[in-house]
Design an enzyme around this catalytic site. Structure first.
Site, mmCIF file in Angstrom:
data_model
loop_
_atom_site.group_PDB
_atom_site.id
_atom_site.type_symbol
_atom_site.label_atom_id
_atom_site.label_comp_id
_atom_site.label_asym_id
_atom_site.label_seq_id
_atom_site.Cartn_x
_atom_site.Cartn_y
_atom_site.Cartn_z
ATOM 1 N N ASP A 142 -5.522 -0.144 -5.162
ATOM 2 C CA ASP A 142 -4.230 -0.443 -5.779
ATOM 3 C C ASP A 142 -3.212 -0.966 -4.774
ATOM 4 O O ASP A 142 -2.012 -0.968 -5.035
ATOM 5 C CB ASP A 142 -3.679 0.814 -6.482
ATOM 6 C CG ASP A 142 -3.475 1.961 -5.491
ATOM 7 O OD1 ASP A 142 -3.764 1.775 -4.289
ATOM 8 O OD2 ASP A 142 -3.033 3.035 -5.923
ATOM 9 N N CYS A 157 -4.331 1.560 -0.623
ATOM 10 C CA CYS A 157 -5.551 2.256 -0.205
ATOM 11 C C CYS A 157 -5.548 2.622 1.272
ATOM 12 O O CYS A 157 -6.076 3.656 1.643
ATOM 13 C CB CYS A 157 -6.785 1.438 -0.556
ATOM 14 S SG CYS A 157 -6.736 -0.222 0.110
ATOM 15 N N HIS A 191 -9.676 -4.024 1.300
ATOM 16 C CA HIS A 191 -9.776 -2.642 0.851
ATOM 17 C C HIS A 191 -10.245 -1.661 1.931
ATOM 18 O O HIS A 191 -11.090 -1.991 2.760
ATOM 19 C CB HIS A 191 -10.730 -2.559 -0.344
ATOM 20 C CG HIS A 191 -10.750 -1.202 -0.965
ATOM 21 N ND1 HIS A 191 -9.647 -0.688 -1.614
ATOM 22 C CD2 HIS A 191 -11.690 -0.247 -1.007
ATOM 23 C CE1 HIS A 191 -9.934 0.533 -2.043
ATOM 24 N NE2 HIS A 191 -11.164 0.833 -1.685
#
Lengths: 260, 166
Positions: A77, A80, A254
């Site tokens: 989101d 992270c 990510h």
């Protein structure tokens, strides 16, 4: 000028490999069914999203397996990095009371630093108090399950994320003279912090990691799993030469948590 | 973990979040009533009745193009405030004639969407709006005003803004 987006998919133009413009898309909202911080999962489960033909990633996964035992996923989101860092470090603090004592003192002092920089007191206090409340519970009250539940309760979890973001912003602004050299474009450090650090969901780059590890005195290792050549993941320790207890796995865009 | 919440847990969680939100809004209201920035006024009485919707009076700053004018800003707070930005727009008879303010009251200001941070507050939004008005050199509507007003959603947060040149 406004552009209508009721949908969750944003279209954008990008340059393809042969130099032509093509339409790309990105999904803005993340399925909220994915936990903010997952249980520990094995590399078998973790790797199941990759096709057997995806040799670069398969080899790199094999490499990770030699050095690590499992992974915790975090929700993609945009928060992270902070969520992965916060959880992994707090999990360690459950075991390491001496480090917890050191961290408690550091975390307490961040509040006054932020006020000195001109952040409004009542918003800072709100986040500082909630952050310290969780830190306080690491001493004896919390089990690992309760820590996991706290990080998965968005109402509580996001208070922690905001405060970590504020610590990064405060540190960069305090050390503005040095870090201004690393900001692209003609933005000031303050503008950079207002636009790329403080808002929720803004992704983290090296400069954010360097700032957080320096501000808190908590070294971090990042293993990079990307499409770059080679069968192994490269890693980088922040700061160089440190012995990090927090280990994160980076795949483009990510961060997840790794365990030895 | 991650098991479905029982109805009691769910209600408990919802109440906790609501409590935190109300506490934050009350703190903001106190700060704003006690120490309002120049040209910003809130009617605390009306707000205490409904904390999730505020109307703030803004005076055009002296020596700006809006000197002597009065405006009304409406704030709506969702349950994810302060993690999500409030919905903010001008309402009432007098919508400032400004290159970033549409005639329906919607404002193109980055801190209201992309650059919103939970460390900001009603007070900082008001200050940004006052400063946006004060720095205006020519009173006019945004170039795409008529198209935007016809096609946009009622909620300005549903608009994806491109911020060229702030």
């Amino acid at each position: 000028m406004p552009k209508d987006v009721d949908s969750d998919i944003l279209c954008f133009l990008r340059k393809s490999e042969n130099g032509l413009l093509e339409i790309g898309y990105t999904v803005r909202k993340v399925a909220s069914s994915q936990p903010l911080v997952s249980e520990k999962i094995s590399f078998e489960v973790f790797g199941s999203e990759y096709s057997d033909e995806d040799l670069i990633y398969i080899h790199k996964l094999e490499d990770l397996k030699k050095r690590y035992t499992c992974v915790r996923r975090t929700r993609g989101d945009g928060n992270c990095f902070y969520r992965a860092f916060g959880f992994s470090y707090f999990e360690r603090l459950l075991q390491d009371k001496k480090e917890l004592q050191r961290f408690t003192d550091v975390a307490k002092s961040t509040r006054d630093d932020l006020i000195k920089l001109g952040f409004p007191e009542f918003t800072i206090d709100d986040f500082h108090e909630n952050f310290m409340e969780v830190v306080g519970k690491l001493e004896s009250e919390f089990t690992l399950t309760e820590l996991t539940d706290t990080f998965n309760d968005q109402g509580l979890s996001d208070y922690l994320i905001v405060y970590l973001r504020l610590i990064v912003s405060g540190f960069l602004q305090k050390e503005a003279e040095f870090y201004t050299n690393f900001i692209e474009g003609d933005r000031s450090i303050k503008e950079f912090c207002n636009q790329e650090v403080e808002p929720m969901g803004k992704e983290s780059d090296h400069i954010h990691i360097i700032a957080l590890t320096n501000a808190l005195g908590v070294p971090v290792r990042v293993e990079y799993m990307d499409r770059g050549e080679g069968d192994q993941c490269n890693h980088h320790d922040f700061p160089d030469g440190s012995k990090p207890g927090v280990i994160l796995l980076y795949r483009p865009g990510h961060y997840d948590i790794l365990y030895t | 973990m991650n098991s479905p919440l029982s109805p009691i847990d769910f209600e408990d969680k919802r109440l906790k979040i609501k409590f935190k939100l109300e506490k934050r809004l009350q703190k903001e209201l106190q700060a704003l009533t006690k120490d309002p920035p120049t040209g910003v006024k809130v009617d605390a009485e009306s707000i205490y009745r409904n904390l999730s919707e505020w109307i703030v009076d803004i005076d055009g700053a002296p020596e700006s193009l809006y000197e002597g004018e009065k405006f009304k800003l409406m704030f709506k707070f969702g349950s994810r405030y302060p993690f999500d930005s409030p919905q903010v727009m001008f309402i009432g008879e007098n919508i400032p004639l400004h290159p970033h303010v549409y005639s329906n009251g919607h404002i193109c200001l980055s801190i209201l969407t992309d650059d919103w941070s939970p460390a900001l507050s009603v007070q900082s939004v008001c200050l940004s709006v006052v400063s946006m008005l004060s720095s205006c050199k020519e009173k006019k509507r945004p170039p795409d005003n008529s198209f935007y007003v016809k096609t946009c959603s009622k909620n300005p947060k549903k608009t994806r803004w491109w911020y060229h040149g702030k």
